[in-house]
Scaffold this motif. Structure first.
Motif, PDB file in Angstrom:
ATOM      1  N   VAL A  25      65.434  29.205  42.357  1.00 24.57           N
ATOM      2  CA  VAL A  25      64.603  29.954  43.293  1.00 24.57           C
ATOM      3  C   VAL A  25      64.786  29.441  44.715  1.00 24.57           C
ATOM      4  CG1 VAL A  25      62.233  30.518  43.948  1.00 24.57           C
ATOM      5  CG2 VAL A  25      62.906  30.576  41.546  1.00 24.57           C
ATOM      6  N   THR A  26      64.792  28.110  44.881  1.00 25.88           N
ATOM      7  CA  THR A  26      64.923  27.491  46.199  1.00 25.88           C
ATOM      8  C   THR A  26      66.190  26.657  46.250  1.00 25.88           C
ATOM      9  OG1 THR A  26      62.510  27.349  46.362  1.00 25.88           O
ATOM     10  CG2 THR A  26      63.790  26.013  47.913  1.00 25.88           C
ATOM     11  N   ALA A  27      67.031  26.912  47.242  1.00 28.89           N
ATOM     12  CA  ALA A  27      68.287  26.159  47.359  1.00 28.89           C
ATOM     13  C   ALA A  27      67.999  24.697  47.670  1.00 28.89           C
ATOM     14  CB  ALA A  27      69.154  26.761  48.459  1.00 28.89           C
ATOM     15  N   GLU A  28      68.792  23.804  47.091  1.00 28.77           N
ATOM     16  CA  GLU A  28      68.661  22.370  47.332  1.00 28.77           C
ATOM     17  C   GLU A  28      69.745  21.926  48.309  1.00 28.77           C
ATOM     18  OE1 GLU A  28      67.509  18.313  47.063  1.00 28.77           O
ATOM     19  OE2 GLU A  28      66.495  20.233  46.731  1.00 28.77           O
ATOM     20  N   THR A  29      69.329  21.500  49.509  1.00 27.95           N
ATOM     21  CA  THR A  29      70.253  21.011  50.528  1.00 27.95           C
ATOM     22  C   THR A  29      69.876  19.588  50.889  1.00 27.95           C
ATOM     23  OG1 THR A  29      70.499  23.241  51.441  1.00 27.95           O
ATOM     24  CG2 THR A  29      71.195  21.402  52.822  1.00 27.95           C
ATOM     25  N   GLU A  98      62.923  22.653  41.109  1.00 25.81           N
ATOM     26  CA  GLU A  98      63.377  23.499  42.205  1.00 25.81           C
ATOM     27  C   GLU A  98      63.788  22.690  43.440  1.00 25.81           C
ATOM     28  OE1 GLU A  98      64.177  26.503  42.511  1.00 25.81           O
ATOM     29  OE2 GLU A  98      63.471  27.326  40.612  1.00 25.81           O
ATOM     30  N   GLY A  99      64.505  23.354  44.336  1.00 24.61           N
ATOM     31  CA  GLY A  99      64.938  22.752  45.585  1.00 24.61           C
ATOM     32  C   GLY A  99      63.765  22.442  46.497  1.00 24.61           C
ATOM     33  N   SER A 100      64.048  21.650  47.559  1.00 22.36           N
ATOM     34  CA  SER A 100      62.967  21.109  48.384  1.00 22.36           C
ATOM     35  C   SER A 100      63.116  21.457  49.866  1.00 22.36           C
ATOM     36  CB  SER A 100      62.921  19.585  48.241  1.00 22.36           C
ATOM     37  OG  SER A 100      62.687  19.204  46.903  1.00 22.36           O
ATOM     38  N   ASP A 101      61.971  21.570  50.533  1.00 15.21           N
ATOM     39  CA  ASP A 101      61.911  21.645  51.987  1.00 15.21           C
ATOM     40  C   ASP A 101      61.574  20.231  52.463  1.00 15.21           C
ATOM     41  OD1 ASP A 101      61.328  21.940  54.650  1.00 15.21           O
ATOM     42  OD2 ASP A 101      59.882  23.576  54.385  1.00 15.21           O
ATOM     43  N   TYR A 102      62.607  19.461  52.790  1.00 23.01           N
ATOM     44  CA  TYR A 102      62.428  18.033  53.032  1.00 23.01           C
ATOM     45  C   TYR A 102      61.489  17.741  54.197  1.00 23.01           C
ATOM     46  CZ  TYR A 102      65.896  16.678  49.571  1.00 23.01           C
ATOM     47  OH  TYR A 102      66.557  16.465  48.392  1.00 23.01           O
ATOM     48  N   SER A 103      61.684  18.389  55.314  1.00 25.75           N
ATOM     49  CA  SER A 103      60.863  18.079  56.485  1.00 25.75           C
ATOM     50  C   SER A 103      59.514  18.789  56.440  1.00 25.75           C
ATOM     51  CB  SER A 103      61.599  18.446  57.771  1.00 25.75           C
ATOM     52  OG  SER A 103      61.911  19.833  57.800  1.00 25.75           O
ATOM     53  N   GLY A 104      59.513  20.073  56.096  1.00 20.82           N
ATOM     54  CA  GLY A 104      58.288  20.858  56.148  1.00 20.82           C
ATOM     55  C   GLY A 104      57.268  20.458  55.117  1.00 20.82           C
ATOM     56  N   THR A 105      57.713  20.170  53.904  1.00 19.51           N
ATOM     57  CA  THR A 105      56.792  19.849  52.821  1.00 19.51           C
ATOM     58  C   THR A 105      56.557  18.356  52.672  1.00 19.51           C
ATOM     59  OG1 THR A 105      57.425  21.837  51.585  1.00 19.51           O
ATOM     60  CG2 THR A 105      56.373  20.064  50.344  1.00 19.51           C
TER      61      THR A 105
END
Length: 491
Positions: A25-29, A98-105
């Motif tokens: 669902v969420t890309a992991e970068t 799932e992938g993560s929003d490193y800075s925002g979350t």
């Protein structure tokens, strides 16, 4: 991680936990974080930059129903969904990471060779603490071998000026698998999604261990609304290079006995739970060197010899003898372009040690009245060295301690002992400090910045332009008092 009480409760106020299936669902970068490998030839140091990156541990991720077009949680609050996770096997099959929003979350940001971790990050949700691992590639952790070739050293810069009592900035290595346990049992996520964690505390708060769930026997935490404990624990050797805030610091080897890599424990004795602490496979106390605990109260802290209001370079040296056994772990510092030797122990009966050796540990445990597990047969630095030689993964984190409020690092501890007794006082923080639920409100903006990570031969990672005492560059000094390697002076 902690020397005394890391039933490591990495608190999160949102439903992010470790998983085994790889979500889509969420890309992991993965954020980039460069590091360096250094060598020395004659009087010349050469450091080669590596394009490494970081990945957040699966404990902080969204764990969702893995069925197509299904987005409900497998884990909410501190409990598993009974339908999706009726058993260890079913949960690993039914749930995706799932992938993560490193800075925002998560409040995790990188810039070049610098990584900043925030304690509390508020967005549409509230996240507390984080743990990341250094990666070689998007599917493999970077493996460190501090026993490679001759004696090695590890260096990094750190800013703990914004780290108050009760909050821990920890940089350490554990004997995880390079691929995060990919394709072990039901693990289809692997290092890409930050799986495979273990440490010497045999943590029970992991939702999955070696590709299998930890659902059966899961008990919600009574102090953390987002954590719990399963029947199983994940044990492995651990080298705490750095546990610190602006008040206190310590480095601590935690060897385990008769295990290689990740070992799943399922009984209280093997795990070392409760009263079985010193019967388990891993040394949960370890052998620590905390300058304040060793009697020097002027060495580390705001305005002290090592001034924590400013950035610090920290160098840790792993010294081998002629038989390639680990025999000493040294600490040195650089600040204001000056090399600062580690402070010496000041308690009678231990000796003027300023590094960790087995002899130091024997005497420290005796004088402090601590359990001698570290130096019992099958333990000690030799066992720690064997583990380091097999390769370790670097973890970098910021967290608060629900079990002991970090008193073991920065306060008198145990709290019922006289602080004037040897080894009881570990820092100037109050014994009433460190409650994570209070820190979330009183110190949400706490943060740590790690930067300039280097590994290499002795004296190859120090900043250019500083002069280092020969004692730091010459390798192991045996009882004869002669260097096994020629001493080197940095110009």
């Amino acid at each position: 991680m902690p020397a005394f009480s890391k039933i490591a409760l990495f608190s999160s106020l949102i439903a992010y936990v470790s998983a085994q299936q790889a979500g889509s669902v969420t890309a992991e970068t993965h954020p980039g974080l460069t590091s360096s490998v250094c060598t020395r030839s004659g009087t010349t140091n050469t450091c080669t930059t590596k394009s490494t990156k970081v990945v957040i541990d699966g404990n902080w991720r969204w764990l969702r129903n893995n069925q197509a077009n299904q987005y409900n949680n497998c884990y909410t609050g501190n409990s598993f969904d009974a339908t999706l996770c009726p058993s260890n096997t079913a949960c690993a099959q039914n749930c995706a990471l799932e992938g993560s929003d490193y800075s925002g979350t998560y409040g995790i940001t990188t810039s070049g060779n610098a990584l900043t971790l925030k304690f509390v990050t508020r967005s549409s949700t509230t996240n507390v603490g984080s743990r990341v691992y250094l990666m070689d590639t998007d599917t493999s952790y970077n493996m460190f071998n501090f026993m490679d070739s001759n004696s090695q050293e590890f260096a990094f810069d750190v800013d703990v000026s914004n780290m108050p009592c009760g909050v821990n900035a920890a940089l350490y290595t554990v004997e995880m698998k390079a691929n995060g346990g990919l394709n072990t049992a039901n693990n289809k996520a692997g290092a890409k999604f930050g799986t495979g964690y273990c440490d010497a505390q045999c943590p029970h708060d992991l939702k999955f261990i070696e590709g299998s769930g930890n659902v059966e026997g899961w008990t919600p935490s009574s102090t953390d609304s987002n954590a719990g404990f399963g029947k199983a624990g994940a044990c492995c050797n651990e080298m705490d290079i750095w546990e610190a805030n602006s008040i206190s610091n310590a480095y601590t080897p935690h060897p385990c006995k008769n295990i290689v890599g990740v070992s799943r424990c399922e009984d209280p004795v093997t795990c070392g739970d409760g009263s079985n602490r010193y019967a388990g496979v891993c040394d949960k106390d370890g052998c620590d060197f905390n300058p304040y605990r060793q009697g020097n109260h002027d060495f580390y802290g705001p305005g002290k010899t090592v001034d924590t209001t400013k950035k610090i370079t920290v160098i840790t040296q792993f010294i081998k003898d002629s038989s390639s056994n680990l025999v000493e772990i040294r600490r040195a510092w650089v600040q204001n372009n000056q090399v600062i030797l580690q402070s010496k122990n000041e308690w009678a009966g231990i000796g003027d040690y300023n590094s960790i050796t087995d002899d130091y540990c024997v005497k420290q445990k005796s004088v402090f009245g601590d359990n001698s597990y570290f130096v019992s047969p099958g333990g000690g630095l030799v066992e720690m060295g064997k583990s380091l030689a097999r390769g370790h993964v670097l973890a970098l984190s910021i967290w608060a301690d629900h079990a002991a409020h970090l008193l073991w690092l920065n306060s008198p501890y145990p709290v019922d002992k006289d602080p004037s007794l040897p080894g009881v006082a570990r820092g100037t923080c109050s014994t009433t400090s460190g409650d994570p639920n209070e820190l979330i409100n009183s110190a949400p903006n706490s943060s740590v910045t790690y930067s300039n990570i280097k590994v290499g031969q002795l004296c190859s990672t120090f900043p250019s332009g500083v002069t280092i005492p020969d004692s730091l560059c010459g390798g192991y000094i045996p009882p004869s008092g002669k260097f096994l390697q020629a001493p080197i002076r940095i110009p």
